[in-house]
Write an enzyme that holds these catalytic residues in place. Structure first.
Site, PDB file in Angstrom:
ATOM      1  N   ARG A  77       9.389   4.347 -12.370  1.00 19.22           N
ATOM      2  CA  ARG A  77       8.236   3.755 -13.055  1.00 19.22           C
ATOM      3  C   ARG A  77       8.337   3.911 -14.575  1.00 19.22           C
ATOM      4  O   ARG A  77       7.401   3.581 -15.297  1.00 19.22           O
ATOM      5  CB  ARG A  77       6.934   4.387 -12.548  1.00 19.22           C
ATOM      6  N   GLY A 114       3.245  -5.683 -11.513  1.00 13.54           N
ATOM      7  CA  GLY A 114       2.592  -5.994 -12.772  1.00 13.54           C
ATOM      8  C   GLY A 114       3.126  -5.197 -13.946  1.00 13.54           C
ATOM      9  O   GLY A 114       3.312  -5.733 -15.044  1.00 13.54           O
ATOM     10  N   THR A 116       6.103  -3.905 -14.297  1.00 12.11           N
ATOM     11  CA  THR A 116       7.453  -4.377 -14.598  1.00 12.11           C
ATOM     12  C   THR A 116       7.414  -5.687 -15.366  1.00 12.11           C
ATOM     13  O   THR A 116       8.195  -5.895 -16.305  1.00 12.11           O
ATOM     14  CB  THR A 116       8.254  -4.559 -13.299  1.00 12.11           C
ATOM     15  N   THR A 136       5.381  -6.669  -4.886  1.00 13.01           N
ATOM     16  CA  THR A 136       4.375  -5.612  -4.751  1.00 13.01           C
ATOM     17  C   THR A 136       3.677  -5.786  -3.418  1.00 13.01           C
ATOM     18  O   THR A 136       3.347  -6.905  -3.027  1.00 13.01           O
ATOM     19  CB  THR A 136       3.323  -5.645  -5.873  1.00 13.01           C
ATOM     20  N   ILE A 137       3.438  -4.689  -2.735  1.00 15.73           N
ATOM     21  CA  ILE A 137       2.704  -4.797  -1.474  1.00 15.73           C
ATOM     22  C   ILE A 137       1.234  -5.087  -1.726  1.00 15.73           C
ATOM     23  O   ILE A 137       0.522  -5.518  -0.825  1.00 15.73           O
ATOM     24  CB  ILE A 137       2.860  -3.531  -0.606  1.00 15.73           C
ATOM     25  N   ASP A 138       0.769  -4.862  -2.975  1.00 15.87           N
ATOM     26  CA  ASP A 138      -0.639  -5.131  -3.296  1.00 15.87           C
ATOM     27  C   ASP A 138      -0.927  -6.617  -3.481  1.00 15.87           C
ATOM     28  O   ASP A 138      -2.093  -7.028  -3.494  1.00 15.87           O
ATOM     29  CB  ASP A 138      -1.039  -4.400  -4.577  1.00 15.87           C
ATOM     30  N   GLU A 233      -7.856   1.673  -1.280  1.00 14.15           N
ATOM     31  CA  GLU A 233      -7.967   2.964  -1.961  1.00 14.15           C
ATOM     32  C   GLU A 233      -8.748   2.852  -3.268  1.00 14.15           C
ATOM     33  O   GLU A 233      -9.284   3.849  -3.768  1.00 14.15           O
ATOM     34  CB  GLU A 233      -6.571   3.540  -2.228  1.00 14.15           C
ATOM     35  N   ARG A 281     -13.666   9.616  11.519  1.00 13.90           N
ATOM     36  CA  ARG A 281     -12.312  10.096  11.239  1.00 13.90           C
ATOM     37  C   ARG A 281     -11.660   9.189  10.200  1.00 13.90           C
ATOM     38  O   ARG A 281     -11.859   7.975  10.207  1.00 13.90           O
ATOM     39  CB  ARG A 281     -11.454  10.110  12.510  1.00 13.90           C
ATOM     40  N   ARG A 290       4.956   0.921   2.600  1.00  7.45           N
ATOM     41  CA  ARG A 290       6.068   0.469   1.768  1.00  7.45           C
ATOM     42  C   ARG A 290       7.406   0.467   2.494  1.00  7.45           C
ATOM     43  O   ARG A 290       8.371  -0.122   2.018  1.00  7.45           O
ATOM     44  CB  ARG A 290       6.234   1.399   0.553  1.00  7.45           C
TER      45      ARG A 290
END
Length: 363
Positions: A77, A114, A116, A136-138, A233, A281, A290
């Site tokens: 990163r 983003g 990068t 990106t997985i997002d 998250e 739970r 990922r």
């Protein structure tokens, strides 16, 4: 008119993502086989470019990586203008320019999210010829309909929620499932919709915990004594609606209120147990989203983007990200991508479908 290109570099930066190896393969094989280029892969993202750590890519080491997760080049990163050096952050862009010229590169291909894209644009402004690919997985990279890795992560998250249905039903529990997504809710929304979650919480729609609890109480009174809550998250309650979701465009952690990501999901699980009287739970999917073999969709997408990237480079395209628009692969000016984030529009058809099927979105 096609330029007489001979040397290109390639690096992968930011977090790893399923499909990176596929994209490297697509770029490399096309560059070598179709245009006779020399291809250099830099190790560990921009740090490898700065330290001049590289590997010559060829047909042999580009073979057998199609189904492998992660990236054969490694990633980091570290950013060109804020590179950790001897305990401090330093601007190392000039050294990267020197190494670019040392290899006599005609172009550098940067694969990343983003952060990068923003880092690559800084190098473009230093005069380097750069083309990027979105991963990106997002799924939050601006300028493209979909990013490499999102479909695989979506599949993994969906399968996880599918499996949690049985334990939620058997024990009459509330199961809160946290997906990745610091600032955008594509992953939680898509997986929640696909897996039949009863509640979906995303950063774009601040939630009211009492509204969610009331929806779960109605389900319980109707004979459905369990509920699945899919939460990004970076989701946030109404009292924090004045600020964006957690993190930042370059992948920073936190939700902007002094909490670590994950704390919010724990709070939601605890509050729902207190407000409904149902056992709750929490399952945090984390980095499992990922990992592993990229999905067939991501393999096709990464191959299409990678091969197209090599062709655009051969045609002299620079300062652009190669994205997908309406099913077509086209270059987008990096100036329009850097610093931007693709959030879920409130009128998106996924949100409409969720509301139409009775999913509670917390507002």
């Amino acid at each position: 008119m096609q330029l007489s290109l001979r040397n290109i570099g390639i690096l992968t930066a930011g977090g790893d993502s399923p499909g990176l190896n596929v994209a490297i393969r697509g770029v490399g094989k096309t560059a070598i086989q179709q245009f006779g280029m020399r291809v250099v892969g830099f190790r560990d993202g921009f740090r490898g470019l700065m330290e001049n750590r590289f590997i010559e890519l060829n047909n042999d080491n580009l073979s057998g990586i199609l189904t492998l997760g992660g990236t054969m080049l490694g990633a980091s990163r570290d950013k060109p203008h804020r590179m950790p050096i001897a305990g401090r952050k330093a601007d190392m862009t000039d050294i990267m320019v020197e190494n670019f010229e040392k290899h006599r590169l005609d172009a550098l291909v940067c694969l990343g999210g983003g952060g990068t894209q923003a880092s690559a644009y800084k190098l473009v402004r230093k005069g380097l010829r750069i083309v990027t690919l979105p991963k990106t997985i997002d799924n939050d990279v601006a300028g493209t309909d979909v990013s490499i890795g999102f479909n695989t992560a979506l599949t993994i998250a969906t399968e996880a929620i599918d499996r949690l249905h049985s334990t939620a039903h058997s024990h009459h529990r509330i199961i809160v499932v946290e997906t990745m997504g610091h600032n955008t809710g594509w992953l939680a929304l898509g997986a929640g919709l696909a897996a039949g979650a009863d509640v979906i919480l995303i950063p774009e729609i601040p939630y009211d915990i009492e509204t969610i609890a009331e929806a779960i109480r109605r389900r319980s009174l109707g004979g459905r004594g369990f509920s699945i809550v899919a939460i990004s998250e970076g989701a946030r309650p109404l009292e924090h609606a004045s600020t964006a979701g957690g993190g930042n465009a370059s992948g920073g952690k936190g939700n902007g209120h002094g909490e670590s990501l994950g704390a919010r999901s724990q709070q939601v699980a605890r509050q729902l147990e207190e407000l409904t009287g149902l056992e709750s739970r929490l399952t945090i999917l984390g980095h499992v989203q990922r990992g592993g073999t990229p999905s067939p969709f991501d393999r096709v997408l990464a191959t299409h983007l990678g091969t197209s990237c090599a062709r655009y480079v051969a045609d002299g395209v620079t300062g652009s990200m190669i994205g997908v628009h309406g099913g077509k692969v086209t270059p987008v000016d990096l100036a329009d991508v850097a610093g931007e984030r693709k959030t879920v529009p409130l009128d998106h058809h996924w949100i409409s479908a969720a509301r139409d099927t009775g999913v509670e979105l917390g507002d």
